[in-house]
Write a protein that holds these residues in place. Structure first.
Motif, PDB file in Angstrom:
ATOM      1  N   GLY A 235      -1.220 -23.087 -20.251  1.00  0.00           N
ATOM      2  CA  GLY A 235      -2.429 -23.339 -19.481  1.00  0.00           C
ATOM      3  C   GLY A 235      -2.123 -23.637 -18.024  1.00  0.00           C
ATOM      4  N   ARG A 236      -1.104 -24.463 -17.788  1.00  0.00           N
ATOM      5  CA  ARG A 236      -0.732 -24.790 -16.403  1.00  0.00           C
ATOM      6  C   ARG A 236      -0.225 -23.553 -15.659  1.00  0.00           C
ATOM      7  N   ASP A 237       0.587 -22.733 -16.342  1.00  0.00           N
ATOM      8  CA  ASP A 237       1.108 -21.521 -15.710  1.00  0.00           C
ATOM      9  C   ASP A 237      -0.019 -20.562 -15.339  1.00  0.00           C
ATOM     10  N   ARG A 238      -0.943 -20.363 -16.252  1.00  0.00           N
ATOM     11  CA  ARG A 238      -2.013 -19.396 -16.023  1.00  0.00           C
ATOM     12  C   ARG A 238      -3.066 -19.931 -15.055  1.00  0.00           C
ATOM     13  N   ARG A 239      -3.242 -21.236 -15.081  1.00  0.00           N
ATOM     14  CA  ARG A 239      -4.138 -21.832 -14.106  1.00  0.00           C
ATOM     15  C   ARG A 239      -3.572 -21.640 -12.694  1.00  0.00           C
ATOM     16  N   GLY A 240      -2.260 -21.805 -12.576  1.00  0.00           N
ATOM     17  CA  GLY A 240      -1.613 -21.586 -11.288  1.00  0.00           C
ATOM     18  C   GLY A 240      -1.740 -20.145 -10.827  1.00  0.00           C
ATOM     19  N   GLU A 241      -1.569 -19.196 -11.740  1.00  0.00           N
ATOM     20  CA  GLU A 241      -1.682 -17.787 -11.380  1.00  0.00           C
ATOM     21  C   GLU A 241      -3.122 -17.451 -10.972  1.00  0.00           C
ATOM     22  N   ALA A 242      -4.097 -18.000 -11.680  1.00  0.00           N
ATOM     23  CA  ALA A 242      -5.496 -17.759 -11.318  1.00  0.00           C
ATOM     24  C   ALA A 242      -5.775 -18.265  -9.905  1.00  0.00           C
ATOM     25  N   GLY A 243      -5.231 -19.429  -9.578  1.00  0.00           N
ATOM     26  CA  GLY A 243      -5.402 -19.961  -8.227  1.00  0.00           C
ATOM     27  C   GLY A 243      -4.722 -19.100  -7.184  1.00  0.00           C
ATOM     28  N   ASP A 244      -3.526 -18.624  -7.497  1.00  0.00           N
ATOM     29  CA  ASP A 244      -2.794 -17.771  -6.545  1.00  0.00           C
ATOM     30  C   ASP A 244      -3.531 -16.449  -6.310  1.00  0.00           C
ATOM     31  N   ILE A 245      -4.084 -15.881  -7.370  1.00  0.00           N
ATOM     32  CA  ILE A 245      -4.817 -14.616  -7.223  1.00  0.00           C
ATOM     33  C   ILE A 245      -6.074 -14.841  -6.377  1.00  0.00           C
ATOM     34  N   ARG A 246      -6.765 -15.946  -6.600  1.00  0.00           N
ATOM     35  CA  ARG A 246      -7.946 -16.249  -5.779  1.00  0.00           C
ATOM     36  C   ARG A 246      -7.568 -16.325  -4.306  1.00  0.00           C
ATOM     37  N   GLU A 247      -6.446 -16.966  -4.018  1.00  0.00           N
ATOM     38  CA  GLU A 247      -6.009 -17.073  -2.626  1.00  0.00           C
ATOM     39  C   GLU A 247      -5.647 -15.703  -2.054  1.00  0.00           C
ATOM     40  N   ALA A 248      -5.007 -14.863  -2.872  1.00  0.00           N
ATOM     41  CA  ALA A 248      -4.645 -13.525  -2.415  1.00  0.00           C
ATOM     42  C   ALA A 248      -5.899 -12.695  -2.132  1.00  0.00           C
ATOM     43  N   ILE A 249      -6.912 -12.840  -2.973  1.00  0.00           N
ATOM     44  CA  ILE A 249      -8.163 -12.117  -2.747  1.00  0.00           C
ATOM     45  C   ILE A 249      -8.839 -12.616  -1.475  1.00  0.00           C
ATOM     46  N   ALA A 250      -8.851 -13.935  -1.289  1.00  0.00           N
ATOM     47  CA  ALA A 250      -9.471 -14.497  -0.091  1.00  0.00           C
ATOM     48  C   ALA A 250      -8.772 -13.993   1.166  1.00  0.00           C
ATOM     49  N   ALA A 251      -7.446 -13.931   1.121  1.00  0.00           N
ATOM     50  CA  ALA A 251      -6.678 -13.445   2.272  1.00  0.00           C
ATOM     51  C   ALA A 251      -6.987 -11.968   2.524  1.00  0.00           C
ATOM     52  N   ASP A 252      -7.114 -11.193   1.460  1.00  0.00           N
ATOM     53  CA  ASP A 252      -7.397  -9.770   1.594  1.00  0.00           C
ATOM     54  C   ASP A 252      -8.795  -9.531   2.156  1.00  0.00           C
ATOM     55  N   ARG A 253      -9.732 -10.374   1.763  1.00  0.00           N
ATOM     56  CA  ARG A 253     -11.110 -10.240   2.240  1.00  0.00           C
ATOM     57  C   ARG A 253     -11.340 -10.909   3.584  1.00  0.00           C
ATOM     58  N   GLY A 254     -10.357 -11.712   4.005  1.00  0.00           N
ATOM     59  CA  GLY A 254     -10.523 -12.445   5.256  1.00  0.00           C
ATOM     60  C   GLY A 254     -11.586 -13.507   5.145  1.00  0.00           C
ATOM     61  N   ALA A 255     -11.706 -14.091   3.925  1.00  0.00           N
ATOM     62  CA  ALA A 255     -12.729 -15.109   3.676  1.00  0.00           C
ATOM     63  C   ALA A 255     -12.062 -16.375   3.174  1.00  0.00           C
ATOM     64  N   GLU A 256     -12.692 -17.503   3.440  1.00  0.00           N
ATOM     65  CA  GLU A 256     -12.167 -18.779   2.965  1.00  0.00           C
ATOM     66  C   GLU A 256     -12.634 -19.030   1.539  1.00  0.00           C
ATOM     67  N   LEU A 257     -11.802 -19.784   0.790  1.00  0.00           N
ATOM     68  CA  LEU A 257     -12.187 -20.146  -0.563  1.00  0.00           C
ATOM     69  C   LEU A 257     -13.254 -21.235  -0.539  1.00  0.00           C
TER      70      LEU A 257
END
Length: 257
Positions: A235-257
């Motif tokens: 759960g901790r590993d996958r929660r971390g990956e979900a957070g990292d992907i959200r940040e990567a998407i935000a960076a790609d979209r140029g939008a803040e989380l």
């Protein structure tokens, strides 16, 4: 209009004018195709951005669910450890409060809270064959891995211990625990609550002694506690990956989380 002019030029054998008219026609067709392709590209990019925004929301729900499940699995494991330690204590003191605490610990250690990722948007994208609208290859590949790994039997396991212990504890005591020692909310979150024992101390003592002396039950509980530890780590590993992907998407979209 253009066709009539071309016919006129052909009749007058004005080949230069005919050539110019054809160039104008071809240029118009080419420009039309380019405008159409440009509009389609813009529409595709807009859909891709909308998909990413929705996936960000889905991942936020997953992160909140992981946080809840990790805390819950830890609490269930703690009850299991408490039940085993009390059962294996040679100096265990029998009494209504201690026996009730033992019963509740054994029962709460049988609780499960399954995790299922929110895949609505990702399933819609893949079903429509529009995964390519997510232009960032890194994000696309990480999403594919993330949603593939969320389908894991361990995340939805219901242990044999759960069946065994609930077959031992009398129904009346189980119903009392459900009513007074457990709660849940609209979002499926569960809460394990400290509670006072019911009135029948004789039934409590008999049940506690059966639970404390059942070696096979203890073996099943040890397995379940071990599995709960794996669940927390996953759960901790996958929660971390979900957070990292959200940040990567935000960076790609140029939008803040």
């Amino acid at each position: 209009m253009i066709l009539s002019r071309i016919i006129h030029h052909l009749k007058t054998q004005n080949w230069t004018a005919v050539g110019l008219e054809f160039v104008i026609v071809i240029a118009g067709v080419v420009i039309g195709f380019q405008v159409t392709a440009w509009n389609q590209a813009r529409e595709g990019e807009a859909r891709g951005q909308a998909y990413l925004e929705r996936i960000q929301s889905d991942l936020a729900v997953d992160i909140a669910s992981y946080d809840d499940r990790i805390a819950f699995w830890s609490a269930v494991s703690d009850h299991g450890v408490q039940a085993l330690e009390a059962s294996n204590d040679p100096d265990r003191i029998s009494g209504t409060q201690a026996d009730w605490a033992l019963i509740v610990a054994f029962f709460q250690a049988s609780q499960v809270s399954e995790f299922n990722a929110v895949q609505t948007t990702y399933t819609e994208i893949t079903s429509a064959g529009e995964l390519g609208l997510i232009a960032n290859l890194n994000v696309r590949e990480r999403l594919s891995v993330y949603y593939t790994l969320t389908e894991n039997f361990t995340m939805t396991e219901r242990p044999a211990y759960r069946v065994t212990v609930r077959g031992i504890i009398p129904v009346r005591l189980q119903l009392y625990i459900w009513e007074n020692c457990w709660d849940s909310d609209f979002y499926g979150r569960q809460f394990l609550i400290a509670c006072d024992p019911p009135a029948d101390s004789g039934e409590i003592m008999r049940t506690a002694n059966v639970l404390a002396g059942n070696t096979e039950l203890h073996n099943q509980l040890r397995y379940w506690i071990s599995t709960l530890q794996v669940l927390q780590t996953m759960g901790r590993d996958r929660r971390g990956e979900a957070g990292d992907i959200r940040e990567a998407i935000a960076a790609d979209r140029g939008a803040e989380l």
